[in-house]
Design a protein around this motif. Sequence first.
Motif, PDB file in Angstrom:
ATOM      1  N   PRO A  30     -14.167   8.434   8.528  1.00 24.64           N
ATOM      2  CA  PRO A  30     -15.067   7.271   8.493  1.00 24.64           C
ATOM      3  C   PRO A  30     -14.623   6.121   7.600  1.00 24.64           C
ATOM      4  N   ALA A  31     -13.392   6.101   7.109  1.00 24.61           N
ATOM      5  CA  ALA A  31     -12.919   4.946   6.345  1.00 24.61           C
ATOM      6  C   ALA A  31     -12.974   3.708   7.232  1.00 24.61           C
ATOM      7  N   GLY A  32     -13.412   2.592   6.666  1.00 35.08           N
ATOM      8  CA  GLY A  32     -13.494   1.346   7.408  1.00 35.08           C
ATOM      9  C   GLY A  32     -12.134   0.695   7.565  1.00 35.08           C
ATOM     10  N   PRO A  33     -12.029  -0.303   8.451  1.00 28.42           N
ATOM     11  CA  PRO A  33     -10.735  -0.948   8.693  1.00 28.42           C
ATOM     12  C   PRO A  33     -10.096  -1.548   7.445  1.00 28.42           C
ATOM     13  N   VAL A  34     -10.880  -2.197   6.585  1.00 31.31           N
ATOM     14  CA  VAL A  34     -10.296  -2.842   5.406  1.00 31.31           C
ATOM     15  C   VAL A  34      -9.831  -1.788   4.403  1.00 31.31           C
ATOM     16  N   GLU A  35     -10.578  -0.701   4.260  1.00 30.40           N
ATOM     17  CA  GLU A  35     -10.139   0.371   3.365  1.00 30.40           C
ATOM     18  C   GLU A  35      -8.844   0.998   3.876  1.00 30.40           C
ATOM     19  N   ILE A  36      -8.757   1.225   5.172  1.00 27.96           N
ATOM     20  CA  ILE A  36      -7.522   1.785   5.751  1.00 27.96           C
ATOM     21  C   ILE A  36      -6.358   0.833   5.531  1.00 27.96           C
ATOM     22  N   LEU A  37      -6.600  -0.463   5.759  1.00 29.07           N
ATOM     23  CA  LEU A  37      -5.551  -1.458   5.555  1.00 29.07           C
ATOM     24  C   LEU A  37      -5.074  -1.452   4.106  1.00 29.07           C
ATOM     25  N   ALA A  38      -6.008  -1.399   3.159  1.00 35.07           N
ATOM     26  CA  ALA A  38      -5.635  -1.412   1.740  1.00 35.07           C
ATOM     27  C   ALA A  38      -4.800  -0.179   1.391  1.00 35.07           C
ATOM     28  N   HIS A  39      -5.184   0.978   1.884  1.00 44.04           N
ATOM     29  CA  HIS A  39      -4.396   2.192   1.622  1.00 44.04           C
ATOM     30  C   HIS A  39      -3.024   2.102   2.289  1.00 44.04           C
ATOM     31  N   ARG A  40      -2.982   1.538   3.482  1.00 48.01           N
ATOM     32  CA  ARG A  40      -1.709   1.392   4.181  1.00 48.01           C
ATOM     33  C   ARG A  40      -0.753   0.528   3.368  1.00 48.01           C
ATOM     34  N   ILE A  41      -1.271  -0.536   2.769  1.00 52.94           N
ATOM     35  CA  ILE A  41      -0.436  -1.427   1.957  1.00 52.94           C
ATOM     36  C   ILE A  41       0.045  -0.722   0.691  1.00 52.94           C
ATOM     37  N   VAL A  42      -0.890  -0.132  -0.038  1.00 51.61           N
ATOM     38  CA  VAL A  42      -0.552   0.472  -1.338  1.00 51.61           C
ATOM     39  C   VAL A  42       0.429   1.612  -1.172  1.00 51.61           C
ATOM     40  N   TRP A  43       0.182   2.500  -0.234  1.00 56.81           N
ATOM     41  CA  TRP A  43       1.061   3.660  -0.069  1.00 56.81           C
ATOM     42  C   TRP A  43       2.386   3.284   0.588  1.00 56.81           C
ATOM     43  N   SER A  44       2.420   2.154   1.302  1.00 57.18           N
ATOM     44  CA  SER A  44       3.702   1.654   1.810  1.00 57.18           C
ATOM     45  C   SER A  44       4.606   1.255   0.653  1.00 57.18           C
ATOM     46  N   VAL A  45       4.025   0.581  -0.354  1.00 60.30           N
ATOM     47  CA  VAL A  45       4.801   0.193  -1.530  1.00 60.30           C
ATOM     48  C   VAL A  45       5.388   1.429  -2.204  1.00 60.30           C
ATOM     49  N   VAL A  46       4.554   2.448  -2.379  1.00 61.71           N
ATOM     50  CA  VAL A  46       5.008   3.678  -3.052  1.00 61.71           C
ATOM     51  C   VAL A  46       6.118   4.348  -2.255  1.00 61.71           C
ATOM     52  N   PHE A  47       5.912   4.490  -0.950  1.00 60.15           N
ATOM     53  CA  PHE A  47       6.886   5.202  -0.113  1.00 60.15           C
ATOM     54  C   PHE A  47       8.217   4.468  -0.069  1.00 60.15           C
ATOM     55  N   VAL A  48       8.167   3.153   0.169  1.00 59.50           N
ATOM     56  CA  VAL A  48       9.417   2.401   0.298  1.00 59.50           C
ATOM     57  C   VAL A  48      10.121   2.301  -1.049  1.00 59.50           C
ATOM     58  N   ALA A  49       9.360   2.244  -2.141  1.00 65.91           N
ATOM     59  CA  ALA A  49       9.984   2.245  -3.469  1.00 65.91           C
ATOM     60  C   ALA A  49      10.779   3.526  -3.684  1.00 65.91           C
ATOM     61  N   LEU A  50      10.234   4.648  -3.237  1.00 61.97           N
ATOM     62  CA  LEU A  50      10.958   5.922  -3.347  1.00 61.97           C
ATOM     63  C   LEU A  50      12.219   5.908  -2.489  1.00 61.97           C
ATOM     64  N   VAL A  51      12.120   5.330  -1.287  1.00 66.71           N
ATOM     65  CA  VAL A  51      13.292   5.242  -0.406  1.00 66.71           C
ATOM     66  C   VAL A  51      14.369   4.387  -1.054  1.00 66.71           C
ATOM     67  N   LEU A  52      13.982   3.238  -1.590  1.00 64.17           N
ATOM     68  CA  LEU A  52      14.956   2.343  -2.211  1.00 64.17           C
ATOM     69  C   LEU A  52      15.567   2.966  -3.462  1.00 64.17           C
ATOM     70  N   ALA A  53      14.748   3.718  -4.221  1.00 61.58           N
ATOM     71  CA  ALA A  53      15.285   4.399  -5.397  1.00 61.58           C
ATOM     72  C   ALA A  53      16.307   5.449  -4.988  1.00 61.58           C
ATOM     73  N   ALA A  54      16.005   6.164  -3.886  1.00 63.11           N
ATOM     74  CA  ALA A  54      16.951   7.171  -3.398  1.00 63.11           C
ATOM     75  C   ALA A  54      18.247   6.519  -2.917  1.00 63.11           C
ATOM     76  N   MET A  55      18.117   5.308  -2.360  1.00 58.95           N
ATOM     77  CA  MET A  55      19.296   4.565  -1.892  1.00 58.95           C
ATOM     78  C   MET A  55      19.984   3.825  -3.045  1.00 58.95           C
ATOM     79  N   ARG A  56      19.351   3.858  -4.223  1.00 56.51           N
ATOM     80  CA  ARG A  56      19.857   3.124  -5.400  1.00 56.51           C
ATOM     81  C   ARG A  56      20.056   1.653  -5.077  1.00 56.51           C
ATOM     82  N   ASN A  57      19.024   1.102  -4.452  1.00 57.45           N
ATOM     83  CA  ASN A  57      19.103  -0.299  -4.017  1.00 57.45           C
ATOM     84  C   ASN A  57      17.886  -1.060  -4.535  1.00 57.45           C
ATOM     85  N   VAL A  58      17.831  -1.284  -5.835  1.00 60.20           N
ATOM     86  CA  VAL A  58      16.739  -2.041  -6.417  1.00 60.20           C
ATOM     87  C   VAL A  58      17.225  -3.379  -6.976  1.00 60.20           C
ATOM     88  N   GLY A  59      18.528  -3.585  -6.988  1.00 55.58           N
ATOM     89  CA  GLY A  59      19.085  -4.821  -7.528  1.00 55.58           C
ATOM     90  C   GLY A  59      18.744  -6.037  -6.702  1.00 55.58           C
TER      91      GLY A  59
END
Length: 307
Positions: A30-59
């Motif tokens: 029952p999460a509403g559209p805006v709550e889902i969107l906010a979680h999608r944004i926040v957890w995208s940052v976390v996930f992609v940050a982990l990917v970039l850290a694994a690739m050692r590409n933060v420069g």
Amino acid sequence: MNQTRLGYLYGFGAYLLWGFFPIYLKLLRPAGPVEILAHRIVWSVVFVALVLAAMRNVGFLRALARRPRALAGIATAATLIAVNWGTYIYGVNSDRVVETALGYFINPLVIVLIGVFLLRERLRPAQWAALGVGGAAVAVLTVDYGRPPWLALVLAFSFAGYGLVKKRLGLPAAEGLFVESAVLALPALAYLGWLTRSGAATFGHVSAGHTALLVLAGAATAIPLLLFAGAANRLPLSTIGMLQYVGPILQLGCGVLIFHEPMPPARLAGFALVWLALVVFTVDALRHTRRTRAQARAAAPVPAGAR
């Protein structure tokens, strides 16, 4: 496995995930559209940050900070993709999956339209014909719905605009998604904080499975984009253009066959006109690509040893 086959594998993987994404979004209620969107944004940052850290590409962040025009472009892209994501989530969770599929079917035609009015591109006769048939389809669907298909049009125009900005920025998929999500992360976190304080948040209050699915929304967002980037680097643009119809076809199937949304004759006729426009558009694009390649081969200088 050769690179072309790997490209097809990546491409089909991306569009299969996008095609069945409505099923995933339905599980987030029952999460509403805006709550889902906010979680999608926040957890995208976390996930992609982990990917970039694994690739050692933060420069790349330091280099990007010295490009204010690029940062302004990223902010524009972030706004457009937020509108697209939010509209799509709203459409799925308000039982309008069929209309969301329509948005991605007409997206190629909208891209052509943007090319005419913003980039002053000249169209070939077949492209004008495809746009005309697409306009007739929107008129038929307006009569069927009793209103213009606003949700589909917002999806098509926001994604086409996002694609235009992304093309001009030229950022790789992972880096681009990280920065775009980071731009949106602060307002998303603020909204989630407000939702939690008001007692209206569903995160952590429905079930462990529901909470896990909200967290995994970041991976569900990023993985298809990364697969798509892998396909785009290995396949011709014309092939990518053909593959892009896999997603909305599957979304339409989800809406009609799984969620049992109505498809009356008039709506089916509107979709048929959209598909006709896409056939005309795609056949013309393939012919133009072949003709351009043939002209390039004919104009290429003959090696001295081959004379």
